[in-house]
Write a protein that holds these residues in place. Structure first.
Motif, PDB file in Angstrom:
ATOM      1  N   LEU A  13       0.858  -1.184   0.000  1.00 47.50           N
ATOM      2  CA  LEU A  13       0.000   0.000   0.000  1.00 47.50           C
ATOM      3  C   LEU A  13       0.896   1.236   0.000  1.00 47.50           C
ATOM      4  O   LEU A  13       1.909   1.277   0.713  1.00 47.50           O
ATOM      5  CB  LEU A  13      -0.933   0.000   1.208  1.00 47.50           C
ATOM      6  N   PHE A  14       0.493   2.230  -0.789  1.00 46.31           N
ATOM      7  CA  PHE A  14       1.362   3.368  -1.033  1.00 46.31           C
ATOM      8  C   PHE A  14       0.555   4.661  -1.128  1.00 46.31           C
ATOM      9  O   PHE A  14      -0.614   4.629  -1.491  1.00 46.31           O
ATOM     10  CB  PHE A  14       2.117   3.184  -2.363  1.00 46.31           C
ATOM     11  N   VAL A  15       1.215   5.782  -0.802  1.00 45.21           N
ATOM     12  CA  VAL A  15       0.657   7.087  -1.131  1.00 45.21           C
ATOM     13  C   VAL A  15       1.405   7.598  -2.354  1.00 45.21           C
ATOM     14  O   VAL A  15       2.624   7.798  -2.313  1.00 45.21           O
ATOM     15  CB  VAL A  15       0.801   8.105   0.022  1.00 45.21           C
ATOM     16  N   LEU A  16       0.685   7.749  -3.455  1.00 43.45           N
ATOM     17  CA  LEU A  16       1.251   8.275  -4.689  1.00 43.45           C
ATOM     18  C   LEU A  16       1.011   9.776  -4.721  1.00 43.45           C
ATOM     19  O   LEU A  16      -0.126  10.226  -4.570  1.00 43.45           O
ATOM     20  CB  LEU A  16       0.589   7.618  -5.900  1.00 43.45           C
ATOM     21  N   THR A  17       2.076  10.562  -4.893  1.00 41.57           N
ATOM     22  CA  THR A  17       1.942  12.013  -4.919  1.00 41.57           C
ATOM     23  C   THR A  17       2.553  12.574  -6.198  1.00 41.57           C
ATOM     24  O   THR A  17       3.480  11.998  -6.771  1.00 41.57           O
ATOM     25  CB  THR A  17       2.641  12.662  -3.706  1.00 41.57           C
ATOM     26  N   SER A  18       2.009  13.714  -6.641  1.00 38.01           N
ATOM     27  CA  SER A  18       2.547  14.388  -7.810  1.00 38.01           C
ATOM     28  C   SER A  18       2.241  15.875  -7.695  1.00 38.01           C
ATOM     29  O   SER A  18       1.498  16.315  -6.806  1.00 38.01           O
ATOM     30  CB  SER A  18       1.967  13.805  -9.102  1.00 38.01           C
ATOM     31  N   PHE A  62       6.580  11.692 -10.152  1.00 43.28           N
ATOM     32  CA  PHE A  62       5.794  11.342  -8.968  1.00 43.28           C
ATOM     33  C   PHE A  62       6.713  10.879  -7.852  1.00 43.28           C
ATOM     34  O   PHE A  62       7.887  10.564  -8.072  1.00 43.28           O
ATOM     35  CB  PHE A  62       4.775  10.240  -9.295  1.00 43.28           C
ATOM     36  N   ASN A  63       6.158  10.845  -6.653  1.00 45.84           N
ATOM     37  CA  ASN A  63       6.799  10.188  -5.510  1.00 45.84           C
ATOM     38  C   ASN A  63       5.888   9.075  -5.036  1.00 45.84           C
ATOM     39  O   ASN A  63       4.662   9.187  -5.076  1.00 45.84           O
ATOM     40  CB  ASN A  63       7.054  11.166  -4.362  1.00 45.84           C
ATOM     41  N   LEU A  64       6.503   8.002  -4.560  1.00 41.12           N
ATOM     42  CA  LEU A  64       5.774   6.861  -4.029  1.00 41.12           C
ATOM     43  C   LEU A  64       6.226   6.657  -2.590  1.00 41.12           C
ATOM     44  O   LEU A  64       7.383   6.320  -2.340  1.00 41.12           O
ATOM     45  CB  LEU A  64       6.074   5.616  -4.866  1.00 41.12           C
ATOM     46  N   SER A  65       5.326   6.925  -1.637  1.00 40.24           N
ATOM     47  CA  SER A  65       5.621   6.723  -0.220  1.00 40.24           C
ATOM     48  C   SER A  65       5.099   5.354   0.186  1.00 40.24           C
ATOM     49  O   SER A  65       3.907   5.065   0.020  1.00 40.24           O
ATOM     50  CB  SER A  65       4.966   7.810   0.634  1.00 40.24           C
ATOM     51  N   CYS A  96       4.824  15.834   5.891  1.00 45.13           N
ATOM     52  CA  CYS A  96       5.342  15.600   4.548  1.00 45.13           C
ATOM     53  C   CYS A  96       6.564  16.478   4.319  1.00 45.13           C
ATOM     54  O   CYS A  96       6.825  17.418   5.074  1.00 45.13           O
ATOM     55  CB  CYS A  96       4.266  15.872   3.498  1.00 45.13           C
ATOM     56  N   ARG A  97       7.283  16.171   3.271  1.00 46.15           N
ATOM     57  CA  ARG A  97       8.485  16.922   2.910  1.00 46.15           C
ATOM     58  C   ARG A  97       8.658  16.843   1.391  1.00 46.15           C
ATOM     59  O   ARG A  97       8.285  15.846   0.789  1.00 46.15           O
ATOM     60  CB  ARG A  97       9.700  16.331   3.618  1.00 46.15           C
ATOM     61  N   ARG A  98       9.222  17.886   0.809  1.00 48.39           N
ATOM     62  CA  ARG A  98       9.468  17.854  -0.630  1.00 48.39           C
ATOM     63  C   ARG A  98      10.827  17.213  -0.913  1.00 48.39           C
ATOM     64  O   ARG A  98      11.819  17.514  -0.253  1.00 48.39           O
ATOM     65  CB  ARG A  98       9.428  19.260  -1.230  1.00 48.39           C
ATOM     66  N   SER A  99      10.856  16.348  -1.906  1.00 48.03           N
ATOM     67  CA  SER A  99      12.110  15.735  -2.330  1.00 48.03           C
ATOM     68  C   SER A  99      12.766  16.619  -3.397  1.00 48.03           C
ATOM     69  O   SER A  99      12.275  17.704  -3.706  1.00 48.03           O
ATOM     70  CB  SER A  99      11.857  14.332  -2.873  1.00 48.03           C
ATOM     71  N   GLU A 100      13.843  16.133  -3.963  1.00 50.04           N
ATOM     72  CA  GLU A 100      14.587  16.920  -4.951  1.00 50.04           C
ATOM     73  C   GLU A 100      13.761  17.265  -6.181  1.00 50.04           C
ATOM     74  O   GLU A 100      13.995  18.274  -6.839  1.00 50.04           O
ATOM     75  CB  GLU A 100      15.843  16.153  -5.384  1.00 50.04           C
ATOM     76  N   TYR A 104       5.917  16.372  -2.833  1.00 49.77           N
ATOM     77  CA  TYR A 104       5.820  15.909  -1.449  1.00 49.77           C
ATOM     78  C   TYR A 104       5.968  14.390  -1.362  1.00 49.77           C
ATOM     79  O   TYR A 104       5.524  13.659  -2.253  1.00 49.77           O
ATOM     80  CB  TYR A 104       4.464  16.276  -0.840  1.00 49.77           C
ATOM     81  N   TYR A 105       6.573  13.925  -0.275  1.00 52.87           N
ATOM     82  CA  TYR A 105       6.441  12.539   0.146  1.00 52.87           C
ATOM     83  C   TYR A 105       5.971  12.544   1.589  1.00 52.87           C
ATOM     84  O   TYR A 105       6.138  13.542   2.309  1.00 52.87           O
ATOM     85  CB  TYR A 105       7.731  11.738  -0.050  1.00 52.87           C
ATOM     86  N   VAL A 106       5.354  11.457   2.023  1.00 51.42           N
ATOM     87  CA  VAL A 106       4.689  11.395   3.324  1.00 51.42           C
ATOM     88  C   VAL A 106       5.630  10.820   4.374  1.00 51.42           C
ATOM     89  O   VAL A 106       6.319   9.822   4.130  1.00 51.42           O
ATOM     90  CB  VAL A 106       3.398  10.556   3.218  1.00 51.42           C
ATOM     91  N   LEU A 107       5.648  11.442   5.558  1.00 52.13           N
ATOM     92  CA  LEU A 107       6.561  11.051   6.632  1.00 52.13           C
ATOM     93  C   LEU A 107       5.926  10.110   7.648  1.00 52.13           C
ATOM     94  O   LEU A 107       6.579   9.186   8.132  1.00 52.13           O
ATOM     95  CB  LEU A 107       7.075  12.305   7.351  1.00 52.13           C
ATOM     96  N   ASP A 108       4.670  10.329   8.000  1.00 55.01           N
ATOM     97  CA  ASP A 108       4.019   9.523   9.038  1.00 55.01           C
ATOM     98  C   ASP A 108       3.503   8.207   8.462  1.00 55.01           C
ATOM     99  O   ASP A 108       2.835   8.181   7.424  1.00 55.01           O
ATOM    100  CB  ASP A 108       2.840  10.286   9.652  1.00 55.01           C
ATOM    101  N   GLY A 109       3.810   7.100   9.160  1.00 56.40           N
ATOM    102  CA  GLY A 109       3.286   5.803   8.756  1.00 56.40           C
ATOM    103  C   GLY A 109       3.901   5.271   7.485  1.00 56.40           C
ATOM    104  O   GLY A 109       3.305   4.430   6.812  1.00 56.40           O
TER     105      GLY A 109
END
Length: 205
Positions: A13-18, A62-65, A96-100, A104-109
């Motif tokens: 299970l993942f949080v997909l962000t863009s 995208f980022n995949l957390s 959350c935090r922004r990557s390069e 955003y990518y998710v920090l909690d959980g």
């Protein structure tokens, strides 16, 4: 044919962000995996109805957390049970935090994140599969990754109410919502998690 056999497949299970322009969004997905190691590529499959799908398609990034067993139901409710078309999912959200790549990518959980750059797409009708090169990644914790089975058994709340005695009800297999009635309309949408009638099962009290 027993459709529950599909539940025996191993899903993470993942949080997909863009991000596109000034718009950030994210959604929950359960179809992601590594497809090659040299070069390092991953695949994700996203429902076309999700706003995040459109952001990935247009931005190509995208980022995949990766969600861990420490994730609570709130993160699923936040990213999975509301639409980015009507809600700003990152307004006031600080875990959350922004990557390069600026996304955003998710920090909690979560226990890791990967940044992807889309190389290929495959139209699957209701979904699009994206093949992407991995441009950045990091481990965030040592907590085990959450599988779909773990989510069903340990994270998803149990139904708050059982079927009334002698009544026919339909229970959403995703969030547990109870619909009372002899027949469930074919176009019914769960008011809690927005899943369709096909994700309901019949129960008699």
């Amino acid at each position: 044919m027993n459709k529950k056999a599909m539940y025996q497949l191993t899903y993470g299970l993942f949080v997909l962000t863009s991000r596109l322009g000034e718009k950030d969004n994210g959604c929950i997905i359960n179809t992601a995996g590594q497809v090659t190691s040299t070069p390092n590529r991953i695949s994700i499959t996203v429902n076309k109805e999700n706003l995040t799908h459109d952001l990935v398609m247009e931005s190509g990034k995208f980022n995949l957390s990766v969600l861990s067993e420490k994730a609570d139901f709130d993160i699923f409710r936040h990213f999975g049970f509301q639409s980015g078309k009507t809600a700003d999912k990152f307004a006031g959200y600080s875990a959350c935090r922004r990557s390069e790549n600026g996304i955003y990518y998710v920090l909690d959980g979560t226990n890791a994140y990967l940044s992807g750059k889309v190389e290929q797409t495959l139209d699957l009708g209701t979904h699009t599969m994206f093949i992407a090169s991995v441009e950045d990644m990091d481990v965030l914790s040592k907590d085990p990754s959450a599988t779909y089975a773990f989510y069903q058994s340990n994270i998803k709340p149990k139904p708050a109410a059982e079927a009334p005695a002698g009544k026919t009800t339909w229970r959403c297999t995703v969030c547990g919502y109870i619909y009372e009635g002899e027949e469930l309309p074919a176009d019914y949408i769960c008011p809690i998690c927005k899943h369709p009638a096909s994700d309901f099962e019949k129960a008699t009290g």
